[in-house]
Each structure stands twice: as C-alpha cells, then as structure tokens.
Design a protein around this motif. Structure first.
Motif, mmCIF file in Angstrom:
data_model
loop_
_atom_site.group_PDB
_atom_site.id
_atom_site.type_symbol
_atom_site.label_atom_id
_atom_site.label_comp_id
_atom_site.label_asym_id
_atom_site.label_seq_id
_atom_site.Cartn_x
_atom_site.Cartn_y
_atom_site.Cartn_z
ATOM 1 N N HIS A 201 0.814 -1.215 0.000
ATOM 2 C CA HIS A 201 0.000 0.000 0.000
ATOM 3 C C HIS A 201 0.845 1.261 0.000
ATOM 4 C CE1 HIS A 201 0.661 1.068 4.328
ATOM 5 N NE2 HIS A 201 0.966 -0.217 4.387
ATOM 6 N N ASP A 202 0.232 2.334 -0.476
ATOM 7 C CA ASP A 202 0.778 3.664 -0.303
ATOM 8 C C ASP A 202 0.603 4.053 1.169
ATOM 9 O OD1 ASP A 202 1.451 6.317 -2.108
ATOM 10 O OD2 ASP A 202 0.359 6.820 -0.270
ATOM 11 N N PRO A 203 1.520 4.825 1.737
ATOM 12 C CA PRO A 203 1.393 5.149 3.162
ATOM 13 C C PRO A 203 0.320 6.182 3.488
ATOM 14 C CG PRO A 203 3.376 6.157 2.243
ATOM 15 C CD PRO A 203 2.825 5.252 1.178
ATOM 16 N N ASN A 204 -0.370 6.713 2.486
ATOM 17 C CA ASN A 204 -1.365 7.752 2.791
ATOM 18 C C ASN A 204 -2.659 7.135 3.342
ATOM 19 O OD1 ASN A 204 -2.875 6.758 0.651
ATOM 20 N ND2 ASN A 204 -2.414 8.442 -0.723
ATOM 21 N N ALA A 205 -3.676 7.982 3.519
ATOM 22 C CA ALA A 205 -4.910 7.527 4.156
ATOM 23 C C ALA A 205 -5.606 6.444 3.344
ATOM 24 C CB ALA A 205 -5.848 8.720 4.357
ATOM 25 N N TYR B 176 -6.012 2.725 4.886
ATOM 26 C CA TYR B 176 -7.368 2.249 5.134
ATOM 27 C C TYR B 176 -7.518 0.790 4.703
ATOM 28 C CZ TYR B 176 -12.451 1.990 5.160
ATOM 29 O OH TYR B 176 -13.748 1.600 5.428
ATOM 30 N N PHE B 177 -7.051 0.458 3.500
ATOM 31 C CA PHE B 177 -7.170 -0.918 3.020
ATOM 32 C C PHE B 177 -6.309 -1.863 3.858
ATOM 33 C CE2 PHE B 177 -9.205 1.051 -0.525
ATOM 34 C CZ PHE B 177 -10.024 0.071 -1.055
ATOM 35 N N ARG B 178 -5.132 -1.418 4.269
ATOM 36 C CA ARG B 178 -4.299 -2.241 5.147
ATOM 37 C C ARG B 178 -5.031 -2.548 6.446
ATOM 38 N NH1 ARG B 178 -0.041 1.200 7.910
ATOM 39 N NH2 ARG B 178 -2.016 1.812 8.905
ATOM 40 N N ASP B 179 -5.603 -1.519 7.055
ATOM 41 C CA ASP B 179 -6.253 -1.709 8.349
ATOM 42 C C ASP B 179 -7.505 -2.571 8.242
ATOM 43 O OD1 ASP B 179 -4.264 -0.125 9.324
ATOM 44 O OD2 ASP B 179 -5.519 1.667 9.577
ATOM 45 N N ARG B 180 -8.271 -2.401 7.148
ATOM 46 C CA ARG B 180 -9.464 -3.238 6.970
ATOM 47 C C ARG B 180 -9.090 -4.698 6.763
ATOM 48 N NH1 ARG B 180 -14.796 -2.370 7.811
ATOM 49 N NH2 ARG B 180 -15.448 -3.136 5.790
ATOM 50 N N ALA B 181 -8.045 -4.948 5.989
ATOM 51 C CA ALA B 181 -7.594 -6.327 5.777
ATOM 52 C C ALA B 181 -7.163 -6.958 7.095
ATOM 53 C CB ALA B 181 -6.460 -6.362 4.768
#
Length: 298
Positions: free
Chosen positions: A96-100, A104-109
């Motif tokens: 992922h890109d480190p932006n929001a 967001y996708f990292r955290d949801r996964a």
C-alpha cells in the motif's frame, strides 16, 4: 496551478486559490487524501465540490459536497469475502501507499481477518508515488507467504509491483486491485504475470462495453483525443462531467451556486447509458455510485 509535491496541502491550496482568487463556480474531480480537507473547505466556503476521485470522503448530508465511488468500507468486505468464500484464500497481505487511502485498506484487511476467517500475514509500503522499482517491497511480501496480495496503490506504484512480480517469477499469489486502481492498462505487464489479477471494478470496459453512454464517450475521445488510450479514468471523468452538466441544465437561468445545488438534488434515476447504475440525489443523499463489480484480468 502546479500540482506540487505535497498530496494534501498543495491541492488544497490550489483549490482555495481557484475559489478565492479566480472565483470559480465549482470544484470538480480533486481526488485522493486532499478530498477530505477539501470537503470541509467547500462546506465552509459554500462552494460546490463534485465527485472527487476517491471514497475517502464519506459525507452524505453535506450540502455542497457530492461524492462518487462506492464506499471503501463495503468494497473491502465484498472483496475479502470473495477471496475467502469463493477462492478459498487463507493468507492475505497488503502492499500500500502510506497515505490515508492505502492505510485504510491495510487496516481493513487486518481488522476483518477474525470475522472472515483468514490470516492477515502483514503489509509493506511503497513510499514513493513514482518509484524506480518495487523489487524490495515485493520480495518482502513474497517472503510472508500470502495467497492473495491487495494492492492499495496508485497506478505508477502498482505497475512497478507487477513488473517486480514478473521479474521474480512469483505466480503463486493472486494480486487484487482496489477500486480506482482497477484498470488493465496500468496493471497488465508482459509475460502473463498479470493474468488472474482480481479487481473491484467501478466501470465497464471502455473499449468494448455496450451502451449509448459508452458509444458517445468513445466517439468523443476519438474526435478530441485520438492519441489517448481509452481507460476507466477518462470514462470516470466523462460520466461525472455529464452529471455536472445535467445539474447546470436543470438550474435556473439566473445561475447561482445555491440554485445549482438545489437543481442537483432534483436528479432521480439519471441514466448514464450503461456506465453507472441509475443515479438519484436528495437533500440528505449526495452519493452517486453505490455499486461496482468484481472482474479478473485474463
């Protein structure tokens, strides 16, 4: 105005100059993380802000803001459930890109793993928006042993990820593109390394899909931009530009921002000619698109 290097402050500053110095009537298609503070600014300045290229901005009842994409909250759940229930995936990673958007996708996964019964094995950032290579990041993710890798990236980043995957000969994991990234023009690399990539797709194939709206889009692109490839990015700009025109045509001849917003709120079951599901707005609903579909690169 020049875009600059800061993905939030520069677009926000440019938008403020357009409104306060140039007196523009409305703001259209500012996307990415900047759309969140832009939404707040548009509300404060009482200037229409229409269809930013993101789902990070999730307001529904803000009078001056109209949003475009299906919500990321629903997209992530649909995609992850499909991976687990239909494709029997048990191990998922994220690049992922480190932006929001990427975070967001990292955290949801990570957070949905217990509920949907898969293992989140980790994530890696691609820090540069235009990297020379993603070999290091892809090698690190490969070592985690995922069966699927979610790409929450911008097109230039994702292209380098796919090229690195091809270079490594890593075919065991399925790559998964998130909504605004899902465009085969950017994901397809030589040698078949992209085949099987799953994507949550917002719009139909701009080259081959049928419908009067798509026919008109292709004809206009051929007339005005014959050297440009057709893709879902220009298709997005076209269809939401048409929605802006619909609002302008419905407004009174004494055009004001307030009259324009009132006119936009009268739109019901607007037909895009096959590009989007029918669009309706109201005073408490300024969200244009609630659905997408899963596709696979072959």
């Amino acid at each position: 105005y020049p875009r600059g290097v800061d993905p939030v402050e520069d677009p926000l500053r440019n938008a403020m100059r357009l409104v306060e110095e140039d007196g523009v009537f409305l703001l259209f298609n500012f996307g990415g993380p900047a759309s969140v503070p832009l939404g707040a600014y548009a509300t404060e300045a009482r200037v229409p802000f229409l269809f930013p290229h993101t789902a990070l901005l999730t307001v529904d009842g803000a009078r001056y803001v109209f949003t475009s994409f299906p919500r990321f909250e629903g997209e992530t759940r649909v995609v992850l459930r499909h991976l687990v229930e239909k494709l029997s995936v048990e191990r998922i990673a994220v690049i992922h890109d480190p932006n929001a958007y990427g975070s967001y996708f990292r955290d949801r996964a990570r957070d949905l793993a217990p509920e949907l019964s898969y293992r989140f094995v980790g994530s890696r950032e691609v820090a540069s928006r235009d990297p020379a290579s993603a070999d290091e990041e892809v090698t690190a993710v490969k070592a985690l042993g995922p069966e699927a890798v979610i790409l929450a990236l911008y097109p230039a980043q994702a292209r380098k990820v796919m090229e690195s995957r091809a270079k490594l000969g890593w075919t065991e994991a399925r790559m998964v593109a998130t909504g605004p990234l899902t465009d085969e023009q950017y994901l397809d690399v030589p040698g078949g390394a992209s085949e099987g990539t799953l994507g949550f797709c917002l719009y139909p194939d701009p080259e081959t899909a049928k419908g009067p709206g798509l026919d008109e889009y292709r004809a206009l692109m051929k007339k005005h931009f014959p050297e440009k490839h057709l893709n879902r990015y220009s298709l997005y700009g076209y269809v939401f530009g048409k929605l802006v025109v619909e609002g302008l045509e419905r407004a009174s001849r004494e055009l004001t921002r307030e009259a324009f917003v009132d006119a936009m709120e009268t739109i019901r079951e607007w037909d895009s000619g096959g590009i989007l599901p029918a669009v309706s707005f109201g005073k408490t609903d300024h969200h244009a698109q609630t659905a997408g579909f899963l596709c696979e690169l072959a």
